[in-house]
Design an enzyme around this catalytic site. Sequence first.
Site, PDB file in Angstrom:
ATOM      1  N   GLU A  78      -4.251  -9.581   3.621  1.00  0.00           N
ATOM      2  CA  GLU A  78      -4.937  -9.307   4.885  1.00  0.00           C
ATOM      3  C   GLU A  78      -6.116 -10.241   5.148  1.00  0.00           C
ATOM      4  O   GLU A  78      -6.358 -10.640   6.297  1.00  0.00           O
ATOM      5  CB  GLU A  78      -5.411  -7.846   4.919  1.00  0.00           C
ATOM      6  N   GLU A  91       0.824  -1.212   0.000  1.00  0.00           N
ATOM      7  CA  GLU A  91       0.000   0.000   0.000  1.00  0.00           C
ATOM      8  C   GLU A  91       0.854   1.255   0.000  1.00  0.00           C
ATOM      9  O   GLU A  91       0.490   2.274  -0.590  1.00  0.00           O
ATOM     10  CB  GLU A  91      -0.949  -0.021   1.193  1.00  0.00           C
TER      11      GLU A  91
END
Length: 260
Positions: free
Chosen positions: A134, A114
């Site tokens: 995740e 990210e």
Amino acid sequence: MTSYANLRLDTVGHTAVVTLANPPANTWTQEGLADLTRLVGDLNDDRNIYSMVVTGEGEKFFSAGADLKLFADGDKALAREMARRFGEAFETLSGFRGVSIAAINGYAMGGGLECALACDIRIAETQAQMALPEASVGLLPCAGGTQLLPWLVGEGWAKRMILCGERVNADTALRIGLVEEVVPQGQAKARALELARQVDKQSPSSVAASKKLIQGARHQPPAANLPIERELFLDLFSTQDQKEGVNAFLQKRSPEWKNA
């Protein structure tokens, strides 16, 4: 010289080199995220900085994201604070007024990827691996991954990576548009600095305005941004850089930018 938690800042010409430095996996901490926000703010205030290169310390990791030990006991208050810190840090990075280049020198996982997604350009080394895993541990990407990844690679590949947990290598990342270039192992930083030197030739004022328009296309249709494009074009005529750029061209010399 100002210090930043888990980050090392060096300057090469007009380029800030930011090294993610929290071994062994360059994971993010609350302090590191807060200091990334502060660091980018400091760079925005430094008119001598035109670009930024972000890379990881060592040969194995760009960044493995957050340390999952932080979330082991299900502390919701801590989770909220970490999510806020991640969002603030990477949104600030995305809004850096110059050109940001991620030199992905190894594993870029979760919040590590990210961070790279928040940069303008991504260069990966051949051995790099990228993923947003995740959901495999009961979480989801909360620092822009669900929004920025589909913008770059399309909904299908974003779903493969986020919903199916698919990890991609450098060649696949290049093919799907996740990175703009792949280089041999150990050469991402050097290539990023080479690209940053190309930025030095551009008017910093023009770059900042153009970046604002390009990123605005994520949120608004062209019909909304076209009038803003014309206004920002006219705004450049109030800058020293505009006068310098045109006159340098007419005088057949290299411009000397003032970032003003």
